[in-house]
Design a protein around this motif. Structure first.
Motif, PDB file in Angstrom:
ATOM      1  N   LEU A 274       0.868  -1.171   0.000  1.00 21.07           N
ATOM      2  CA  LEU A 274       0.000   0.000   0.000  1.00 21.07           C
ATOM      3  C   LEU A 274       0.906   1.223   0.000  1.00 21.07           C
ATOM      4  CD1 LEU A 274      -2.583  -1.167   2.688  1.00 21.07           C
ATOM      5  CD2 LEU A 274      -2.709  -1.421   0.201  1.00 21.07           C
ATOM      6  N   GLN A 275       0.961   1.907  -1.122  1.00 14.84           N
ATOM      7  CA  GLN A 275       1.915   2.991  -1.314  1.00 14.84           C
ATOM      8  C   GLN A 275       1.471   4.246  -0.569  1.00 14.84           C
ATOM      9  OE1 GLN A 275       4.739   2.577  -3.257  1.00 14.84           O
ATOM     10  NE2 GLN A 275       5.484   4.652  -2.814  1.00 14.84           N
ATOM     11  N   LYS A 276       2.325   4.734   0.341  1.00 14.09           N
ATOM     12  CA  LYS A 276       2.030   5.986   1.041  1.00 14.09           C
ATOM     13  C   LYS A 276       2.154   7.174   0.076  1.00 14.09           C
ATOM     14  CE  LYS A 276       3.565   4.717   5.711  1.00 14.09           C
ATOM     15  NZ  LYS A 276       4.514   5.040   6.792  1.00 14.09           N
ATOM     16  N   PRO A 277       1.303   8.181   0.240  1.00 11.02           N
ATOM     17  CA  PRO A 277       0.164   8.258   1.159  1.00 11.02           C
ATOM     18  C   PRO A 277      -1.004   7.433   0.649  1.00 11.02           C
ATOM     19  CG  PRO A 277       0.259  10.235  -0.189  1.00 11.02           C
ATOM     20  CD  PRO A 277       1.483   9.430  -0.543  1.00 11.02           C
ATOM     21  N   VAL A 278      -1.714   6.787   1.557  1.00 10.74           N
ATOM     22  CA  VAL A 278      -2.844   5.928   1.201  1.00 10.74           C
ATOM     23  C   VAL A 278      -4.019   6.289   2.104  1.00 10.74           C
ATOM     24  CG1 VAL A 278      -2.047   4.135   2.794  1.00 10.74           C
ATOM     25  CG2 VAL A 278      -3.592   3.520   0.939  1.00 10.74           C
ATOM     26  N   THR A 279      -5.220   6.223   1.594  1.00 14.51           N
ATOM     27  CA  THR A 279      -6.377   6.534   2.419  1.00 14.51           C
ATOM     28  C   THR A 279      -6.630   5.396   3.396  1.00 14.51           C
ATOM     29  OG1 THR A 279      -8.044   5.504   0.983  1.00 14.51           O
ATOM     30  CG2 THR A 279      -7.402   7.773   0.463  1.00 14.51           C
ATOM     31  N   PHE A 280      -7.213   5.732   4.521  1.00 14.10           N
ATOM     32  CA  PHE A 280      -7.464   4.713   5.540  1.00 14.10           C
ATOM     33  C   PHE A 280      -8.557   3.745   5.101  1.00 14.10           C
ATOM     34  CE2 PHE A 280      -5.640   8.397   7.704  1.00 14.10           C
ATOM     35  CZ  PHE A 280      -4.503   7.800   8.219  1.00 14.10           C
TER      36      PHE A 280
END
Length: 214
Positions: A198-204
């Protein structure tokens, strides 16, 4: 204002103590409200540095005490680690997200706010959260007494290069997990290449959806 600092030995390590005192403010009643500054001192600093922090607002001024262990570390300017993402805490609405009821999800993330918001999102979807854990040692200690069903794992704990000891420990236990990271795929060893990143930034919400698919 007066700021004093000193070093001392504790549990075989050198610690730093900082005392910050502000005086001379106009007299006022005791402040009961807890805001961002209080959370920063009493939450974020102890979580990320492994120490303690306290603040009190008295009628004549403010007093803050911090102490934490000193450790060597690379500056983010000396590594290829991604720049940190800024996240604001708050209530996370997971209405319509996948139902994670019955899942015990381990959260490993060294950023206090990202860790807290990730945990809040998972709980909002019905999961039980183990942790969050800010470090490799804290995570491995938790795994001695608790068994997650799933996990979300940050690779850059405390700066420096990505580490994979926790990932291998989870793999040995048969616990499915996702990586939460800003590193490129080539930073991941071949035996973990199949793990979803899950590549940052990623939504919660995306984190919740990814855990649901494990």
């Amino acid at each position: 204002m007066r700021v004093e600092w000193s070093s001392f030995e504790k549990r075989g390590r050198t610690w730093l103590a900082i005392d910050w005192v502000e005086t001379g403010a106009p007299p006022h009643g005791r402040v009961m409200r807890r805001g961002f500054g209080s959370d920063l001192i009493e939450g974020k600093i102890p979580y990320e540095l492994g120490g303690t922090g306290s603040i009190s607002i008295e009628p004549v001024g403010a007093r803050c005490h911090l102490e934490f262990p000193l450790k060597e570390g690379e500056s983010i300017l000396e590594t290829d680690a991604p720049s940190p993402t800024i996240v604001c805490g708050g209530t996370l609405d997971m209405t319509g997200a996948p139902d994670l009821t019955g899942r015990n999800v381990l959260v490993v993330e060294d950023d206090y706010y990202i860790a807290g918001d990730t945990a809040a999102a998972l709980r909002g979807a019905g999961a039980k959260v183990l942790g969050p854990c800010p470090s490799e040692d804290a995570t491995l200690d938790l795994l001695e007494t608790a068994t997650p069903t799933h996990a979300v794992l940050d690779l850059n704990l405390g700066g420096g290069e990505p580490r994979f000891e926790i990932a291998h420990a989870l793999k040995e236990r048969g616990v499915p997990f996702n990586f939460l990271t800003g590193y490129d795929p080539d930073a991941v060893p071949e035996d973990l290449a199949c793990v979803v990143r899950l590549q940052k930034p990623v939504t919660f919400r995306n984190i919740v959806e990814a855990v649901a698919q494990l």
